[in-house]
Design an enzyme around this catalytic site. Structure first.
Site, PDB file in Angstrom:
ATOM      1  N   LYS A  28       0.832  -1.207   0.000  1.00  0.00           N
ATOM      2  CA  LYS A  28       0.000   0.000   0.000  1.00  0.00           C
ATOM      3  C   LYS A  28       0.868   1.259   0.000  1.00  0.00           C
ATOM      4  O   LYS A  28       0.620   2.189  -0.772  1.00  0.00           O
ATOM      5  CB  LYS A  28      -0.924  -0.037   1.223  1.00  0.00           C
ATOM      6  CG  LYS A  28      -1.853   1.162   1.338  1.00  0.00           C
ATOM      7  CD  LYS A  28      -3.147   0.808   2.051  1.00  0.00           C
ATOM      8  CE  LYS A  28      -2.956   0.597   3.541  1.00  0.00           C
ATOM      9  NZ  LYS A  28      -2.705   1.825   4.274  1.00  0.00           N
ATOM     10  N   SER A  29       1.870   1.292   0.845  1.00  0.00           N
ATOM     11  CA  SER A  29       2.718   2.493   0.939  1.00  0.00           C
ATOM     12  C   SER A  29       3.400   2.780  -0.396  1.00  0.00           C
ATOM     13  O   SER A  29       3.454   3.921  -0.862  1.00  0.00           O
ATOM     14  CB  SER A  29       3.806   2.283   1.999  1.00  0.00           C
ATOM     15  OG  SER A  29       3.227   2.163   3.261  1.00  0.00           O
ATOM     16  N   ARG A  33       2.878   5.963  -3.302  1.00  0.00           N
ATOM     17  CA  ARG A  33       4.052   6.762  -3.703  1.00  0.00           C
ATOM     18  C   ARG A  33       4.310   6.665  -5.211  1.00  0.00           C
ATOM     19  O   ARG A  33       4.737   7.630  -5.843  1.00  0.00           O
ATOM     20  CB  ARG A  33       5.278   6.315  -2.900  1.00  0.00           C
ATOM     21  CG  ARG A  33       5.211   6.803  -1.441  1.00  0.00           C
ATOM     22  CD  ARG A  33       6.103   5.971  -0.550  1.00  0.00           C
ATOM     23  NE  ARG A  33       6.218   6.488   0.806  1.00  0.00           N
ATOM     24  CZ  ARG A  33       5.315   6.298   1.787  1.00  0.00           C
ATOM     25  NH1 ARG A  33       4.201   5.621   1.560  1.00  0.00           N
ATOM     26  NH2 ARG A  33       5.532   6.789   3.006  1.00  0.00           N
ATOM     27  N   SER A 174       6.986   9.016  12.221  1.00  0.00           N
ATOM     28  CA  SER A 174       5.930   8.992  11.199  1.00  0.00           C
ATOM     29  C   SER A 174       6.496   9.129   9.801  1.00  0.00           C
ATOM     30  O   SER A 174       7.017  10.180   9.416  1.00  0.00           O
ATOM     31  CB  SER A 174       4.915  10.107  11.446  1.00  0.00           C
ATOM     32  OG  SER A 174       4.044  10.191  10.320  1.00  0.00           O
ATOM     33  N   ASP A 326       1.987  -1.095  11.966  1.00  0.00           N
ATOM     34  CA  ASP A 326       0.657  -1.522  11.505  1.00  0.00           C
ATOM     35  C   ASP A 326       0.342  -2.958  11.924  1.00  0.00           C
ATOM     36  O   ASP A 326      -0.785  -3.430  11.698  1.00  0.00           O
ATOM     37  CB  ASP A 326       0.569  -1.406   9.978  1.00  0.00           C
ATOM     38  CG  ASP A 326       0.544   0.045   9.530  1.00  0.00           C
ATOM     39  OD1 ASP A 326       0.185   0.926  10.345  1.00  0.00           O
ATOM     40  OD2 ASP A 326       0.887   0.314   8.368  1.00  0.00           O
TER      41      ASP A 326
HETATM   42  C1  S3P Z   1       2.524   4.805   6.204  1.00  0.00           C
HETATM   43  C2  S3P Z   1       3.033   5.212   7.399  1.00  0.00           C
HETATM   44  C3  S3P Z   1       2.514   4.776   8.697  1.00  0.00           C
HETATM   45  C4  S3P Z   1       1.583   3.586   8.570  1.00  0.00           C
HETATM   46  C5  S3P Z   1       0.634   3.708   7.413  1.00  0.00           C
HETATM   47  C6  S3P Z   1       1.406   3.860   6.112  1.00  0.00           C
HETATM   48  C7  S3P Z   1       3.135   5.308   4.958  1.00  0.00           C
HETATM   49  O1  S3P Z   1       1.799   5.844   9.275  1.00  0.00           O
HETATM   50  O2  S3P Z   1       0.848   3.401   9.761  1.00  0.00           O
HETATM   51  O3  S3P Z   1      -0.203   2.579   7.321  1.00  0.00           O
HETATM   52  O4  S3P Z   1       2.851   4.755   3.874  1.00  0.00           O
HETATM   53  O5  S3P Z   1       3.910   6.274   5.042  1.00  0.00           O
HETATM   54  P1  S3P Z   1       2.538   6.980  10.175  1.00  0.00           P
HETATM   55  O6  S3P Z   1       3.430   7.741   9.313  1.00  0.00           O
HETATM   56  O7  S3P Z   1       1.404   7.816  10.705  1.00  0.00           O
HETATM   57  O8  S3P Z   1       3.236   6.194  11.240  1.00  0.00           O
END
Ligand code: S3P
EC number: 2.5.1.19
Length: 449
Positions: A28-29, A33, A174, A326
């Site tokens: 997902k991340s 991006r 974060s 997560d």
């Molecule tokens: C993510 C960062 C995390 C994670 C989220 C995806 C990302 O959040 O919990 O599911 O893709 O950068 P935080 O940056 O709030 O920790």
């Protein structure tokens, strides 16, 4: 206003051994991006293995609203024709990011240094989440934010017409905040510096480099110092998205707690900023083989073979929290099925996810007969051993996909069925969850089915 549709109550029952191959969707991340950087490059970026969950589809729609051409060519295969750094158009409509904190925060970052205005909203879960953590650093670039009390959505961002570069130490671990600042830094002149005290997922840094940005990362006494040179011309890429280790966690943990299970989960990202759960499971005694380690799409990946294991509770090192943030909901399910106590400290960020995940897991586990202790920054689960969790309850999911999937996995190993009041949010990150789990032999059904 964004909603999330009708609730879908679901139930999981004690299941026979799980067997087979679990091909989990793209990360997902990385998917978010790829679409965003594709939109900021000049020319056509091709993405394969894109996660077609609702969160990512909402980001695709947003990139179109800013002027990029985003098209699905085949399942998982997408084309993004970008407008270049600084080339975003002003959207005519409100940008609805649905359930996605990553989507909204990254997109706020990437538009905040252009002379345009955009208004953002999301579903009832996202409208509760704090945006000040991104709008504070974006203000340093010269952007202005007008939102609801407590920095909540709906919120309008007025981008900086003459942005200045920024040096910013991220106050909480974060990756979203770090990435928002880096994306904003792309359209600021000079060098933007982001410092993080604890390393968080580094997909933005890896991908920015891949798209041709000048970016350096240094580990110093201050923490990890990331320096980005602004106003590059990003070059379109072919991005192969690896499978999501956070989604893989659900079939992996299900196999560990359902007696007799033996499954394979191929091609899972083993990026060290993401694989804390796997390290933790091995420490608990999990039988996981990491086969064929290799690189795919710029990320280390491996094929996992996972077998049912007698697990023991452990103290999870606080320093590992960011690399498995997560995964605490599903870890707490595994902990409930282990012998002994599992202590998770340094986890207060869980309180500002899609739901307050410490509270959601604690209440649901208690309802299933598991003893749990909770502090602001700590979750402790007293394990009941393999087959020891009574179950027989309905957990509230609070529009949170990971809470829903965690309790459904628990139901596969508990004595009595475990239900969730609403499984619909699972589609945000793992749209094929039900079919994939059924293919392994898991009994998960929708109410009335
Ligand atoms: C993510 C960062 C995390 C994670 C989220 C995806 C990302 O959040 O919990 O599911 O893709 O950068 P935080 O940056 O709030 O920790």
């Amino acid at each position: 206003m964004s909603g999330h549709g009708e609730p879908i109550p679901m139930t999981a029952r004690k299941s026979g051994p799980l067997k087979g191959v679990a091909e989990v969707p793209g990360d997902k991340s990385i998917s978010h991006r790829a679409l965003i950087l594709g939109a900021m490059a000049v020319g056509e970026t091709r993405v394969t293995g894109l996660l077609e969950g609702q969160d990512v589809l909402d980001t695709a729609k947003a990139m179109r609203a800013f002027g990029a051409e985003v098209t699905q060519l085949a399942p998982g295969e997408w084309s993004v024709r970008g407008v270049g750094v600084g080339g975003f158009a002003e959207p005519a409509e409100v940008i609805d990011c649905g359930n996605s904190g990553t989507g909204v925060r990254l997109i706020m970052g990437c538009m905040a240094t252009s002379p345009i205005t955009a208004t953002f909203t999301g579903d009832a879960s996202l409208r509760k989440r704090p945006m000040g953590r991104v709008t504070d650093p974006l203000a340093l670039f010269g952007a202005r934010a007008y939102g609801r009390q407590g920095g909540r959505l709906p919120m309008t961002i007025v981008g900086a017409a003459e942005p200045v570069p920024v040096r910013y130490t991220v106050p909480m671990p974060s990756a979203q905040v770090k990435s928002a600042v880096l994306l904003a830094g792309l359209n600021a002149p000079g060098q933007t510096v982001v410092i993080e005290k604890e390393p968080t997922r580094d997909h933005s840094e890896r991908m920015l480099r891949g798209f041709g940005a000048e970016i350096t990362v240094e580990d110093t006494d201050e923490g990890r110092v990331i320096t980005l040179t602004g106003q590059p011309e990003l070059k379109p890429q072919t991005v192969a998205v690896p499978r999501d280790p956070s989604s893989a966690a659900f079939p992996v943990c299900a196999a560990l707690i359902v007696e007799g299970s033996d499954i394979r989960v191929p091609g899972v990202s083993q990026n060290p900023t993401r694989n804390g759960l796997y390290t933790t499971l091995v420490e608990m005694g999990a039988d996981i083989a990491f086969e064929n380690p290799r690189e795919e799409g710029g990320e280390p990946v491996a094929d996992l073979r996972v077998r049912f294991s007698a697990l023991k509770g452990i103290e999870v090192p606080e320093a590992r929290a960011a690399s498995m943030i997560d995964e605490y909901p599903i870890l707490s399910v595994v902990a409930a099925c282990a012998e002994g106590t599992t202590v998770m400290r340094g986890v207060k960020e869980l309180r500002v996810k899609e739901s307050d995940r410490i509270d959601a897991m604690a209440r649901g586990l208690e309802a299933c007969g598991v003893r749990v202790e909770e502090e602001e920054d700590v979750l402790i689960v007293h394990g009941m051993g393999p087959g020891g969790v009574p179950g027989g309850a309905t957990a509230k999911t609070h529009i949170d996909h990971r809470i829903a999937m965690s309790f459904l996995v628990l139901g596969l190993a508990a004595q009595k069925p475990v239900s969730v009041d609403d499984g619909s949010p699972i589609a945000t990150s793992f749209p094929v969850f039900e079919g994939l789990m059924a293919g392994l032999g898991a009994e998960i059904v929708r109410a009335g089915a």
